[in-house]
Every structure is written in structure tokens, then in C-alpha cells.
Write an enzyme that holds these catalytic residues in place. Structure first.
Site, PDB file in Angstrom:
ATOM      1  N   HIS A 266      18.928 -10.764  -2.283  1.00 40.52           N
ATOM      2  CA  HIS A 266      18.844 -10.316  -3.669  1.00 40.52           C
ATOM      3  C   HIS A 266      20.237 -10.131  -4.260  1.00 40.52           C
ATOM      4  O   HIS A 266      20.405  -9.495  -5.291  1.00 40.52           O
ATOM      5  CB  HIS A 266      18.052  -9.011  -3.767  1.00 40.52           C
ATOM      6  CG  HIS A 266      16.603  -9.202  -3.481  1.00 40.52           C
ATOM      7  ND1 HIS A 266      16.151  -9.875  -2.365  1.00 40.52           N
ATOM      8  CD2 HIS A 266      15.491  -8.838  -4.169  1.00 40.52           C
ATOM      9  CE1 HIS A 266      14.826  -9.897  -2.385  1.00 40.52           C
ATOM     10  NE2 HIS A 266      14.407  -9.283  -3.460  1.00 40.52           N
TER      11      HIS A 266
ATOM     12  N   ASP B 116      14.878   1.688  -0.611  1.00 40.27           N
ATOM     13  CA  ASP B 116      14.724   0.448  -1.389  1.00 40.27           C
ATOM     14  C   ASP B 116      13.815  -0.436  -0.555  1.00 40.27           C
ATOM     15  O   ASP B 116      14.250  -1.040   0.417  1.00 40.27           O
ATOM     16  CB  ASP B 116      16.106  -0.182  -1.574  1.00 40.27           C
ATOM     17  CG  ASP B 116      16.066  -1.512  -2.296  1.00 40.27           C
ATOM     18  OD1 ASP B 116      14.970  -2.020  -2.589  1.00 40.27           O
ATOM     19  OD2 ASP B 116      17.167  -2.069  -2.561  1.00 40.27           O
ATOM     20  N   MET B 117      12.534  -0.478  -0.908  1.00 41.53           N
ATOM     21  CA  MET B 117      11.602  -1.182  -0.023  1.00 41.53           C
ATOM     22  C   MET B 117      10.495  -1.887  -0.799  1.00 41.53           C
ATOM     23  O   MET B 117       9.965  -1.375  -1.766  1.00 41.53           O
ATOM     24  CB  MET B 117      10.967  -0.205   0.970  1.00 41.53           C
ATOM     25  CG  MET B 117      10.058   0.831   0.361  1.00 41.53           C
ATOM     26  SD  MET B 117       9.342   1.896   1.678  1.00 41.53           S
ATOM     27  CE  MET B 117       7.861   2.482   0.832  1.00 41.53           C
TER      28      MET B 117
ATOM     29  N   TRP C 154      -4.076  -0.480   5.114  1.00 42.18           N
ATOM     30  CA  TRP C 154      -4.848  -0.072   3.928  1.00 42.18           C
ATOM     31  C   TRP C 154      -4.066   0.872   3.028  1.00 42.18           C
ATOM     32  O   TRP C 154      -4.277   0.894   1.810  1.00 42.18           O
ATOM     33  CB  TRP C 154      -6.173   0.579   4.370  1.00 42.18           C
ATOM     34  CG  TRP C 154      -5.997   1.673   5.385  1.00 42.18           C
ATOM     35  CD1 TRP C 154      -5.852   2.995   5.142  1.00 42.18           C
ATOM     36  CD2 TRP C 154      -5.931   1.512   6.809  1.00 42.18           C
ATOM     37  NE1 TRP C 154      -5.692   3.683   6.324  1.00 42.18           N
ATOM     38  CE2 TRP C 154      -5.743   2.806   7.362  1.00 42.18           C
ATOM     39  CE3 TRP C 154      -6.011   0.411   7.670  1.00 42.18           C
ATOM     40  CZ2 TRP C 154      -5.634   3.027   8.744  1.00 42.18           C
ATOM     41  CZ3 TRP C 154      -5.900   0.637   9.032  1.00 42.18           C
ATOM     42  CH2 TRP C 154      -5.711   1.931   9.555  1.00 42.18           C
ATOM     43  N   LYS C 155      -3.125   1.611   3.597  1.00 47.07           N
ATOM     44  CA  LYS C 155      -2.408   2.591   2.777  1.00 47.07           C
ATOM     45  C   LYS C 155      -1.436   1.906   1.810  1.00 47.07           C
ATOM     46  O   LYS C 155      -1.396   2.218   0.626  1.00 47.07           O
ATOM     47  CB  LYS C 155      -1.708   3.616   3.667  1.00 47.07           C
ATOM     48  CG  LYS C 155      -2.722   4.511   4.400  1.00 47.07           C
ATOM     49  CD  LYS C 155      -2.102   5.725   5.060  1.00 47.07           C
ATOM     50  CE  LYS C 155      -3.205   6.700   5.495  1.00 47.07           C
ATOM     51  NZ  LYS C 155      -2.649   7.961   6.017  1.00 47.07           N
TER      52      LYS C 155
ATOM     53  N   GLY D 194      19.586   4.353   2.912  1.00 47.43           N
ATOM     54  CA  GLY D 194      20.852   4.202   2.196  1.00 47.43           C
ATOM     55  C   GLY D 194      22.040   4.103   3.143  1.00 47.43           C
ATOM     56  O   GLY D 194      23.112   3.610   2.765  1.00 47.43           O
TER      57      GLY D 194
END
Lengths: 327, 327
Positions: A45, A176-177, A228-229, A301
Site C-alpha cells: 500500500h 491497521d488491519m 463468523w465474528k 504500531g
């Protein structure tokens, strides 16, 4: 494996972006954002994203590179903008700045942005808020790229999510995920390097759970974090982004370079106005306690900061083929 | 396996709570909240939670059962309260209501609550917000009950998180999840029934990943959703709750019945003030699209609604031993 000094990389990318019609100050800021992402170790990115962006600009896929997001509606601490299908990273920075300004006035601010494009590294906007002393939460929806749990077709986005809390001496908490267990960038890296994933990352074309990134990317599907979460969390983040921005939900997005049309949310909090113990001090305490209780673990981080310090000394890593394409 | 009519259960629990000194109107509302959780299928945080609460009241562990949370600091749309270490579920309902009132005035509202106790079923406050037409996000920290990823001692809370978006005809999106892959309630159920977990849920006492709930509960540790990702999310939610409420972070909480001292955050959003397409209509569209693309999957909140409809007709399920204890 070239490592390029940061300032040289920024000037070079600025020139390439300006050549495609982006105004010099905006080209410069974009160049800084993509360089910073690579300096922090988020290559996919960062600079590696730029060749695709240049191709989109050259193909006329981003007609408006000049405008800031346009205010659509506003009520107190809540604002809605339209991103003109413009430059996603600059739109995003505009919106986190607006959210922080709202938080200064109201204690908390929420900006919803519709009709924008891929924002580059999500963490950019978290780091920016943390460096200015704000807590922040931001997310974007994406076109469907994972099954909803129990399903077998791509139905929900992996809707990347950022949370940040300012810390001491630049040691901010920045999560950041993406909501897929592995980002597409990481899946591609594992595929290229023929390395198995450390845990199951999705299903292959026959629906079998697998640690083979190639099988997931080529006919299979990635799985959400927490099964599922994460599937549920992806659905809710999408609903929030679509409702607050009055923009497109994941299922309504048309796939295309740079994810045109995505909807995003930017929340900023200014706890200093409540006069409690300073946020940075509390974050510092939490990090020190974690270092004691969990010496092997890394805080969100920490890796970015380590990469950044190395990049400042040794230059920013750019993959050979990308650097040749950009040279 | 008794199923008790809802109104009979509410009257009975009201009486039991009032007998321990809770004022009748507050006892009645508490009884409704725990009954509703069981009616919705969340037994562990519903009626099954009440015997422990009664024991805490009897032991004098909740000296102040009467006060509402006390306002500590306020700035615009952001408020901080102290929960007087009181009744967690009533404190929580007070705070989501305050957050909605702030959202009415400012478009968005944020209430941070410190020094409260276990809030029962997290989803209570999400359903309440959705039924009134608000988007909401709430979470609580908990004492450390999972390792941070990479560590082997309990270091982070599983910090339950709720997100909700109002839908049509009562079909609201309500995500109610702990950040451990399995809640402790579900682990205990699997242990009692000698059923393996459907996916790895943590590590046993030797550090080996396992689907054996007993091994996780008895000397092992649960794992966070998404491994390193849920670990990071747990750290950030804790930092937000501690900073915004100026309350205790997970590591500073002393274990005790009802998690005394926990910190919580309640965010409410009033998108209707921005005059876009109605939230309920957008949620309805997202649910209809999901039903088409993922016919096997269930949306967050769907199971609760199905349980609720059954409970209204057949009565609310209460486990035999709990019902005997309460009778």
C-alpha cells in the site's frame, strides 16, 4: 533489493504523478503518503501501489484529481462528504483532518465519505491522528472479497479498520488491519515466495480450509478474522459506512482499479477536553505493562515504527521490478 | 429443561432482587434485562447470571445499588461518567441513553463510563439503540483473560464489542461479540457437554492449540479472534475505554465477582439528521442482498431474533439447576 533515500523517492514520485496531471502540491503530498507507507514496511500500500495509480491516471479513470471532498450534509459533530471519485489518499487525509477539527469543537467528530477511491495504507490516517494527540477510528468498505461466514461466494468486503491512541515519544498504538485474516498484499507475498501461511487463511477452490496462499487467491476465498465474528464485523462496518455516508455498500460496488465508489468513516476523539490523565501517559502505561506481562508480543504500531527507523537510516525498500517500472 | 413465561420470570426475578435491597423499579428493569438476554438465547449473560448477582448483593459487594452514573466531565458531544461500582446493566442502559441524547443534539454522542461492573449481555444496549433508530458502538474492557498474541500469560481482556444498525420490521443488525474466539459462556457449555469446539479456541496448559474447551478453561488460555489481529483490537479497545473514561485499563483491574471497576464506551450516531436515505432502508437492502449472495449465512442479530420469537411463544429457557436455585 534497492533501498532509496526517502527524500529522493518523494521527489521522484512527485514528478511522476505531476506528469500525469496531478497538481504539484497534491502530487507531492501523495508521494509522501505512499513513501511513508513503504518506509513503515507496508509496501503493498506504499510505493508498490504507485504504478497502478499512474496507469489509472494515464487511462483517465480519475477525472477529478484536484477537488477536495464536497460537503453534502452536516449536523453538529457529524458530517457527510462526497469524494468526487478522486484521489483516495488525499480525500482520506482531508477527512481525518475534518474529523479532528470537529473533535476540537465538539469533543468527538465523525466524518463519513462516499464516492472515494482506495485510500492507500489505512494506517496513514491513524498515525496522523495519533501524532496530533487524538484517538481515532477509521474504516473503509471494499467490493465483496470474502464469503459471509457459512457462504461460499464473495459477499462481504474485508473492510480495513484502523484504531489509534496517541502514546509517548512517538510510540503510538496504531492498529491497521483488514478483516480478512491475511490482507491481499500478504497473500500475494506468500504466493510469490511459496511460503505457507502461519494459520489457515481461507478455502481453496474446492472449499477446503488451507494455508496455501496461491490456492486462496486462485479460485479460492480468504476467510475473515475470527471466522463468523469477523464476518459479522465486516457486515456492520459496511452498514455504518454506507448509512453514514449515504454511499454505496460493498455489494453495490463495481470492481475496478482503485475500488472506485467506496464509503468510509472517520471518527476522532479529543479526550484532552475532559481534563483527565493525559492520553499519551495512559497509553505509555499500557505499553509498559504489556512489555512486562507479554515480553514476546508486539504492540500494534511497533513494527511500523521499527521499519520507519530503519528506513530513515538505510533508505526505503522498493522491490526491484517496481523500481525499474518507476525509473 | 423448564421454559418459563417471560412475565412470570420478570416478576420472580424482580422480587428476588428487591429482597436484596434493590429498589422495586430498578429491580424490575434489571429483571427485564436479564430475562430478555435469556429470551434471545444468551443464557450465560441472562437469567443464569442472576444467582451470582444475588450472591454479590447479599455479600454487600455492591454498596450503591440506587445511584445513576455520576457526570465527571463533559465537552460538547463527549461525556465521562463514574458508575459508582454499581449495577452494571443499569449503568450501561443509562449510558447508551445518554449517548443517544447527545447524538440527537450533536449528530453523534460518546459516553465513557468508568468504575462500573459487568453489564450483562452487551447486545442489550445495541438492541436498545437500534430499536430507537440509532447506529451504535459500545464496548467494555475486562480483567486480563487472554494472552496478547505471542505471549503466554493472560495480558489483555476479551473486551466484548457491540455494533448495531437499525433495520426494518425489527430485523436489526446487532453484532455482540467478545474478542476471544469463544466467549467464556460458550467454553463452559462445551466443557459441560464434552463437545469439541468447531475451530481452535486457544491453548492448553502446555501451550498447544486445542479445540478442547476443558483444556482451555482448566490451565490453558483462550485465543483472540483473528490471532494477532484480535489481540491488537483488544489492546486498542482497552486503551480507548481507559483514556476516554479516565478509568482503569484491563491490566489494572482486580479480578472479582462482576468485574468491579471496568471501563466502557458508548457511541451513538443519528444519521437521520443528515437527511440521506433512511438507515433502516439501507440495512434492509444489505440484508436482502446477503440473503441472495449467501443463503447459508446468518446476519448478526438473526439468531437472537429467532430465539426471541420462540421464547415469546414457548417461554424462556432456564437451566434446571439455575431455576431450582432461583425458586
Amino acid at each position: 533489493m534497492p533501498r532509496i533515500p526517502e527524500d529522493r523517492l518523494v521527489s521522484h514520485l512527485t514528478e511522476l504523478l505531476a506528469r500525469e496531471g496531478v497538481s504539484p502540491p497534491r502530487a507531492h503530498r501523495l508521494a509522501e503518503l505512499y513513501t511513508q507507507a513503504s518506509a513503515d514496511g507496508v509496501y503493498s500500500h506504499g510505493v508498490h501501489f504507485v504504478p497502478g495509480l499512474l496507469r489509472s491516471l494515464r487511462a483517465g479513470q480519475i477525472p477529478d484529481t484536484q477537488s477536495d471532498p464536497r460537503l453534502i450534509a452536516s449536523f453538529g459533530a457529524l458530517q457527510r462528504y462526497d469524494g468526487n471519485a478522486g484521489l483516495g489518499a488525499l480525500n482520506a487525509e482531508f477527512c481525518i483532518d475534518r474529523a479532528m477539527a470537529l473533535a476540537e469543537a465538539h469533543g468527538i467528530g465523525c466524518v463519513a465519505l462516499r464516492n472515494t477511491r482506495h485510500w492507500g495504507r489505512p494506517g496513514n490516517y491513524g498515525w496522523r491522528a495519533a501524532e496530533k494527540g487524538y484517538l481515532a477510528i477509521c474504516w473503509t468498505n471494499t467490493p465483496p472479497n470474502m464469503p459471509a461466514w457459512g457462504g461460499s461466494a464473495d459477499a462481504v468486503g474485508n473492510n480495513p479498520l484502523v484504531l489509534t491512541a496517541p502514546g509517548e515519544s512517538g510510540e503510538h498504538l496504531v492498529l491497521d488491519m483488514a478483516l480478512s485474516q491475511f490482507s491481499f498484499g500478504r497473500l500475494k507475498t506468500h504466493r510469490a515466495e511459496h511460503q505457507p501461511l502461519p494459520v489457515v487463511g481461507g478455502i481453496d477452490a474446492s472449499g477446503n480450509p488451507t494455508t496455501d496462499a496461491a490456492a486462496i487467491l486462485d479460485g479460492g476465498h480468504p476467510w475473515p478474522i475470527g471466522f463468523w465474528k469477523g464476518s459479522g464485523l465486516a457486515i456492520l462496518l459496511d452498514a455504518f459506512a454506507a448509512i453514514l455516508s449515504d454511499g454505496l455498500d460493498s455489494a453495490s460496488l463495481k470492481p475496478g482499479p482503485g475500488d472506485p465508489g467506496v464509503s468510509q468513516v472517520y471518527l476522532a476523539f479529543a479526550p484532552a477536553h475532559l481534563h483527565g490523565r493525559p492520553a499519551a501517559q495512559r497509553t505509555g502505561e499500557i505499553l509498559r505493562q504489556l512489555a512486562i506481562s507479554s515480553p514476546q508480543s508486539r504492540y500494534p504500531g511497533q513494527a511500523a515504527l521499527a521499519h520507519r527507523r530503519r528506513s530513515q537510516i538505510e533508505g526505503v525498500y522498493v522491490r526491484d521490478d517496481i523500481w525499474q517500472e518507476l525509473s
